[in-house]
Design an enzyme around this catalytic site. Structure first.
Site, PDB file in Angstrom:
ATOM      1  N   ARG A 156       0.721  -1.323   0.163  1.00 51.33           N
ATOM      2  CA  ARG A 156       0.011   0.033  -0.182  1.00 51.33           C
ATOM      3  C   ARG A 156       0.894   1.345  -0.007  1.00 51.33           C
ATOM      4  NH1 ARG A 156      -5.356  -0.271   1.822  1.00 51.33           N
ATOM      5  NH2 ARG A 156      -6.313  -2.444   0.943  1.00 51.33           N
ATOM      6  N   ARG A 179      -3.516   7.199   0.769  1.00 49.75           N
ATOM      7  CA  ARG A 179      -3.886   8.315   1.416  1.00 49.75           C
ATOM      8  C   ARG A 179      -2.783   9.237   2.137  1.00 49.75           C
ATOM      9  NH1 ARG A 179      -9.479   7.235   3.828  1.00 49.75           N
ATOM     10  NH2 ARG A 179      -8.357   5.260   3.905  1.00 49.75           N
ATOM     11  N   ARG A 230      -6.353  11.258  -7.032  1.00 55.99           N
ATOM     12  CA  ARG A 230      -7.718  10.695  -6.935  1.00 55.99           C
ATOM     13  C   ARG A 230      -9.059  11.823  -6.921  1.00 55.99           C
ATOM     14  NH1 ARG A 230     -10.291   7.338  -1.829  1.00 55.99           N
ATOM     15  NH2 ARG A 230     -12.130   8.288  -1.890  1.00 55.99           N
ATOM     16  N   ASP A 256      -7.188  -2.648  -7.496  1.00 53.42           N
ATOM     17  CA  ASP A 256      -7.588  -3.066  -6.427  1.00 53.42           C
ATOM     18  C   ASP A 256      -7.949  -4.338  -6.490  1.00 53.42           C
ATOM     19  OD1 ASP A 256      -8.192  -2.267  -3.203  1.00 53.42           O
ATOM     20  OD2 ASP A 256      -9.852  -3.736  -4.099  1.00 53.42           O
ATOM     21  N   TYR A 304     -15.239 -11.291   0.277  1.00 52.51           N
ATOM     22  CA  TYR A 304     -15.898 -10.100  -0.019  1.00 52.51           C
ATOM     23  C   TYR A 304     -17.216 -10.274  -0.608  1.00 52.51           C
ATOM     24  CZ  TYR A 304     -12.236  -7.274   1.721  1.00 52.51           C
ATOM     25  OH  TYR A 304     -11.092  -6.485   2.417  1.00 52.51           O
TER      26      TYR A 304
HETATM   27  O1  1CP Z   1       0.545   0.602  -3.305  1.00 56.21           O
HETATM   28  C1  1CP Z   1      -0.359  -0.088  -3.277  1.00 56.21           C
HETATM   29  O2  1CP Z   1      -0.383  -1.282  -2.674  1.00 56.21           O
HETATM   30  C2  1CP Z   1      -1.644   0.186  -3.954  1.00 56.21           C
HETATM   31  C3  1CP Z   1      -2.562  -0.757  -4.661  1.00 56.21           C
HETATM   32  C4  1CP Z   1      -3.125  -1.653  -4.034  1.00 56.21           C
HETATM   33  C5  1CP Z   1      -3.299  -2.964  -3.380  1.00 56.21           C
HETATM   34  C6  1CP Z   1      -2.080  -3.724  -3.599  1.00 56.21           C
HETATM   35  C7  1CP Z   1      -4.607  -0.976  -3.250  1.00 56.21           C
HETATM   36  C8  1CP Z   1      -5.241   0.157  -3.451  1.00 56.21           C
HETATM   37  N1  1CP Z   1      -5.296  -2.238  -2.739  1.00 56.21           N
HETATM   38  C9  1CP Z   1      -4.631  -3.324  -2.612  1.00 56.21           C
HETATM   39  C10 1CP Z   1      -5.002  -4.735  -2.244  1.00 56.21           C
HETATM   40  C11 1CP Z   1      -6.207  -4.744  -1.395  1.00 56.21           C
HETATM   41  N2  1CP Z   1      -7.216  -4.208  -1.485  1.00 56.21           N
HETATM   42  C12 1CP Z   1      -6.081  -5.888  -0.444  1.00 56.21           C
HETATM   43  C13 1CP Z   1      -5.066  -6.706  -0.207  1.00 56.21           C
HETATM   44  C14 1CP Z   1      -4.034  -6.295   0.672  1.00 56.21           C
HETATM   45  C15 1CP Z   1      -4.077  -5.871   2.060  1.00 56.21           C
HETATM   46  O3  1CP Z   1      -4.536  -6.737   2.944  1.00 56.21           O
HETATM   47  O4  1CP Z   1      -4.032  -4.654   2.309  1.00 56.21           O
HETATM   48  C16 1CP Z   1      -7.379  -5.651   0.206  1.00 56.21           C
HETATM   49  C17 1CP Z   1      -7.975  -6.741   1.445  1.00 56.21           C
HETATM   50  C18 1CP Z   1      -8.080  -4.774  -0.346  1.00 56.21           C
HETATM   51  C19 1CP Z   1      -9.849  -4.411  -0.203  1.00 56.21           C
HETATM   52  C20 1CP Z   1      -9.743  -3.035   0.042  1.00 56.21           C
HETATM   53  N3  1CP Z   1      -9.659  -1.927  -0.958  1.00 56.21           N
HETATM   54  C21 1CP Z   1      -9.692  -2.383   1.279  1.00 56.21           C
HETATM   55  C22 1CP Z   1     -10.194  -3.108   2.503  1.00 56.21           C
HETATM   56  C23 1CP Z   1     -11.314  -3.072   3.326  1.00 56.21           C
HETATM   57  C24 1CP Z   1     -11.504  -3.963   4.384  1.00 56.21           C
HETATM   58  O5  1CP Z   1     -12.245  -4.701   4.406  1.00 56.21           O
HETATM   59  O6  1CP Z   1     -10.715  -3.793   5.279  1.00 56.21           O
HETATM   60  C25 1CP Z   1      -9.671  -0.934   1.153  1.00 56.21           C
HETATM   61  C26 1CP Z   1      -9.968  -0.052   2.187  1.00 56.21           C
HETATM   62  C27 1CP Z   1      -9.557  -0.775  -0.179  1.00 56.21           C
HETATM   63  C28 1CP Z   1      -9.419   0.436  -1.122  1.00 56.21           C
HETATM   64  C29 1CP Z   1      -8.063   0.805  -1.367  1.00 56.21           C
HETATM   65  N4  1CP Z   1      -7.378   0.170  -2.105  1.00 56.21           N
HETATM   66  C30 1CP Z   1      -6.290   0.630  -2.384  1.00 56.21           C
HETATM   67  C31 1CP Z   1      -6.249   1.869  -1.875  1.00 56.21           C
HETATM   68  C32 1CP Z   1      -4.917   3.168  -1.595  1.00 56.21           C
HETATM   69  C33 1CP Z   1      -7.398   1.963  -1.198  1.00 56.21           C
HETATM   70  C34 1CP Z   1      -8.003   3.141  -0.154  1.00 56.21           C
HETATM   71  C35 1CP Z   1      -8.783   3.874  -1.147  1.00 56.21           C
HETATM   72  C36 1CP Z   1      -8.426   5.167  -0.803  1.00 56.21           C
HETATM   73  O7  1CP Z   1      -8.882   5.982   0.349  1.00 56.21           O
HETATM   74  O8  1CP Z   1      -8.125   6.195  -1.914  1.00 56.21           O
END
Ligand code: 1CP
Length: 340
Positions: A21, A25, A34, A71, A147
């Site tokens: 990640r 943000r 974004r 994602d 999910y």
């Molecule tokens: O630099 C990077 O790693 C960005 C790419 C990336 C990756 C590899 C994002 C962007 N998401 C992911 C994978 C991801 N998405 C996972 C696996 C990794 C982990 O465990 O952290 C999971 C579980 C998700 C699902 C997801 N997407 C969540 C989690 C929700 C929950 O159930 O707790 C969330 C909050 C997102 C949104 C998201 N995806 C990525 C970002 C930067 C964000 C935040 C959105 C934002 O605020 O702009």
């Protein structure tokens, strides 16, 4: 590429580092991009802006690898489940999988509809410095299934576990369908230019041991085996979060094992360090304080040494309010302290 050499246990001038990640943000640049895109999903769909945010952490932090900005949930989205990311609340599917008929109704060959991901990969690879690697990724079949069944993040995974124990065939049918999509998806990412791929099993810890190996690890292993057969040169990284107690049973054909922060690095090294390169495992919250961070960096380096076999990373993702200065400092520290 230092990162790719490290995945293959080749000697490198220092231990490479990137952060799960690393785009997100905590970077004001990300928030700007974004905003330009309109929403999180539009950012994933917009090739120019997704490329921009993929490259931001490489420029800002000097990490050794970029990870595709997208994602894990775009795959279930293209399999036919409408998805929204609600501000401050995370992902939400308005339709979910409840039974066998719902699985039958999922769209096949969803991976052919993810051109925006493949186009982003090609574009990033075109602009990324030659010595920096690009990592492609997906979620594990089990993590994606949770999910698709729960409709959102869950604390108990009750609906998913109910299906697993009450209707195991339906669960397997769903997992098999997701697995087929992910084989196609990661293959296409590699063809588009990804130099390595990683499978995130973020909700591994929801399952007891026997269920874990039957319903999650088996499918991850299957995808890894498929990729190592078709693309033997491309490193495959598997990251199951929260299964320190099951390490003795980890097996399969892949290159790098991602160690989460709850698994003592010493334990991972003793059990898996000969067989797999280890990636990890700084507790992300240590970045709130520079001294706490540096203490753990020293500890991890003292365990893993300065030889081949280790890729530095966090033990899970960056948090939105972590100070960017400490992320920059972390990369500097690891590069300096592991110099051969
Ligand atoms: O630099 C990077 O790693 C960005 C790419 C990336 C990756 C590899 C994002 C962007 N998401 C992911 C994978 C991801 N998405 C996972 C696996 C990794 C982990 O465990 O952290 C999971 C579980 C998700 C699902 C997801 N997407 C969540 C989690 C929700 C929950 O159930 O707790 C969330 C909050 C997102 C949104 C998201 N995806 C990525 C970002 C930067 C964000 C935040 C959105 C934002 O605020 O702009």
């Amino acid at each position: 590429m230092i990162f790719i050499d490290a995945c293959k246990r080749k000697e490198t001038p220092y231990t490479p580092i990137w952060m799960m990640r690393q785009a997100g943000r905590y970077l004001s640049e990300y928030k700007e991009s974004r905003k330009k895109a309109g929403s999180f999903l539009e950012l994933c769909h917009n090739v120019d802006l997704a490329t921009e945010v993929t490259l931001q952490p490489v420029d800002i932090l000097n990490v050794d690898a970029a990870i595709l900005f997208s994602d894990i949930l775009v795959v279930p989205l293209e399999m036919g489940l409408p998805l929204e990311f609600l501000a401050g609340e995370g992902p939400k599917f308005s339709r979910t999988i409840e039974n066998y008929q719902d699985v039958c109704a999922l769209k096949q060959d969803a991976y052919l509809k993810l051109d925006y991901v493949y186009d982003t990969i090609s574009k990033v690879r075109g602009s990324l410095p030659k010595d920096k690697a690009l990592i492609g990724f997906c979620g594990s079949p089990w993590t994606l299934a949770t999910y698709m069944i729960e409709g959102e993040g869950s604390k108990t995974y009750a609906k998913s576990k109910k299906m697993l124990y009450a209707n195991p065939q339906t669960m397997h049918y769903l997992l098999k369908q997701i697995t087929d999509e992910l084989k196609g998806y990661l293959s296409m990412q590699i063809k588009a230019g990804a130099n390595a791929v990683m499978i995130f099993d973020s909700w591994a810890s929801a399952l007891e041991k026997e269920a874990y190996f039957e319903f999650s690890w088996g499918y991850m292993k299957d995808i890894a085996h498929y990729l190592k057969t078709h693309f033997p040169e491309i490193p495959v990284i598997l990251f199951p979060k929260g299964i320190a107690g099951y390490l003795e049973s980890i097996d399969g054909k892949f290159d790098v094992f991602g160690v989460d922060w709850g698994t003592p690095m010493e334990l991972a090294k003793r059990i898996l360090g000969q067989k797999y390169v280890l990636q990890g495992n700084l507790e992300p919250s240590r970045l709130y304080n520079e001294d706490s961070m540096e203490m753990a960096v020293d500890e991890i380096i003292s365990i893993m040494g300065k030889k081949a076999g280790h890729i530095f990373n966090l033990g899970h993702g960056m948090l939105p309010d972590l100070p960017r200065e400490n992320a920059i400092k972390l990369v500097e520290l690891v590069h300096k302290k592991t110099k051969r």
